[in-house]
Design a protein around this motif. Structure first.
Motif, short mmCIF file in Angstrom:
data_model
loop_
_atom_site.label_atom_id
_atom_site.label_comp_id
_atom_site.label_asym_id
_atom_site.label_seq_id
_atom_site.Cartn_x
_atom_site.Cartn_y
_atom_site.Cartn_z
N ALA A 28 18.41 47.87 65.98
CA ALA A 28 17.16 48.14 66.69
C ALA A 28 17.21 49.48 67.41
O ALA A 28 16.24 50.24 67.42
CB ALA A 28 16.86 47.02 67.67
N LEU A 32 14.80 52.82 66.98
CA LEU A 32 14.12 53.48 68.10
C LEU A 32 14.50 54.95 68.19
O LEU A 32 13.63 55.82 68.37
CB LEU A 32 14.49 52.78 69.41
CG LEU A 32 13.82 51.43 69.70
CD1 LEU A 32 14.43 50.82 70.96
CD2 LEU A 32 12.32 51.60 69.88
N THR A 45 14.24 49.46 77.39
CA THR A 45 13.39 49.47 76.20
C THR A 45 13.99 48.60 75.10
O THR A 45 13.29 47.85 74.43
CB THR A 45 13.23 50.91 75.68
OG1 THR A 45 12.68 51.73 76.71
CG2 THR A 45 12.32 50.95 74.46
N LEU A 46 15.29 48.72 74.94
CA LEU A 46 15.98 47.95 73.91
C LEU A 46 15.92 46.45 74.22
O LEU A 46 15.76 45.62 73.32
CB LEU A 46 17.42 48.42 73.79
CG LEU A 46 18.15 48.15 72.48
CD1 LEU A 46 17.33 48.57 71.29
CD2 LEU A 46 19.48 48.88 72.50
N GLU A 48 13.56 44.95 75.76
CA GLU A 48 12.20 44.51 75.42
C GLU A 48 12.07 44.25 73.93
O GLU A 48 11.53 43.23 73.50
CB GLU A 48 11.19 45.60 75.83
CG GLU A 48 10.43 45.30 77.12
CD GLU A 48 9.39 46.34 77.38
OE1 GLU A 48 8.40 46.41 76.62
OE2 GLU A 48 9.56 47.10 78.34
N VAL A 49 12.55 45.20 73.13
CA VAL A 49 12.45 45.08 71.67
C VAL A 49 13.21 43.85 71.18
O VAL A 49 12.76 43.12 70.31
CB VAL A 49 12.98 46.35 70.99
CG1 VAL A 49 13.10 46.16 69.48
CG2 VAL A 49 12.06 47.53 71.29
N MET A 50 14.39 43.63 71.75
CA MET A 50 15.25 42.53 71.32
C MET A 50 14.89 41.20 71.99
O MET A 50 15.46 40.17 71.66
CB MET A 50 16.71 42.87 71.63
CG MET A 50 17.29 44.01 70.82
SD MET A 50 17.33 43.66 69.05
CE MET A 50 18.44 42.26 69.00
N GLN A 51 13.96 41.25 72.96
CA GLN A 51 13.59 40.06 73.74
C GLN A 51 14.83 39.45 74.38
O GLN A 51 15.07 38.24 74.33
CB GLN A 51 12.86 39.04 72.86
CG GLN A 51 11.53 39.57 72.32
CD GLN A 51 10.77 38.53 71.52
OE1 GLN A 51 11.35 37.65 70.89
NE2 GLN A 51 9.45 38.63 71.55
#
Length: 216
Positions: A28, A32, A45-46, A48-51
């Motif tokens: 991921a 990005l 940010t990471l 968020e992307v990975m939950q």
């Protein structure tokens, strides 16, 4: 007297899960960085992307800088797998050098909608000393060294003249890649891959042995 408890080492299953999670985070992060640059990466940010929680991501990398360096290394690993290692199956000399350049421009063409971390990273970190820049320089130099060796082998095989300057040929090959990236991404010009291929063949022709003079 009470004895301190010794923590048990993680089980093989837990270790495997941890490695899988780290690989997923890194994948991921690479996505990005390809779109936002290495400077666009952050633990938040990471997460968020990975939950995931920030602490969960932080546990795998420790810092934003370590995350950036890990992304550079992962990018280099994938670059080697797609460009370098397949080309090693080609015959020594010009066949191998041609394969390296062809696979290089194919890789760049795939990245036109996102971005090449080697190129974008150079823009971001060329004047910023530190571990991230050092990692980027190390990876790029390793790739350039591989190309110089391929050029030297082409000289050894007699495909290029003995006076061939590997550093100069590499410099001009790299220039073709930068021109391809610029014209395709910024100018949206068409036909740039073929222009890069023709440019490479012209460079090679400049250093190839002259054909024997016809007998009179």
């Amino acid at each position: 007297m009470a004895t301190s408890s010794i923590p048990r080492p993680p089980s093989p299953k837990a270790l495997q899960k941890g490695l899988q999670t780290r690989a997923a985070i890194l994948d991921a992060a690479l996505g990005l960085a390809s779109h936002m640059g290495l400077e666009g990466l952050s633990i938040g940010t990471l997460a968020e992307v990975m939950q995931m929680s920030k602490s969960g991501v932080f546990a795998h990398f420790g810092s934003r800088e370590e995350l950036q360096i890990s992304v550079i290394r992962e990018y280099h690993t994938r670059f080697e797998e797609e460009v370098f290692f397949p080309s090693m199956a080609e015959d020594r000399g010009l066949p191998r050098l041609r394969s390296l350049f062809e696979r290089w421009i194919r890789r760049v063409s795939i990245e036109l909608d996102s971005g090449c971390i080697y190129i974008s990273g150079a823009v971001e970190f060329d004047d910023r000393p530190g571990p991230v820049r050092d990692a980027l320089v190390s990876m790029v130099r390793a790739w350039h060294l591989a190309l110089q060796r391929a050029i030297a082998m082409a000289v050894e095989e007699g495909h290029l003249r003995p006076e061939t300057d590997p550093s100069q040929l590499l410099f001009e090959m790299h220039g073709l890649i930068l021109a391809l990236h610029h014209d395709a991404r910024l100018l949206r010009n068409t036909g740039v891959l073929d222009r890069a291929r023709r440019g490479f063949e012209r460079l090679v022709a400049d250093w190839q042995p002259l054909p024997p003079s016809p007998r009179t």
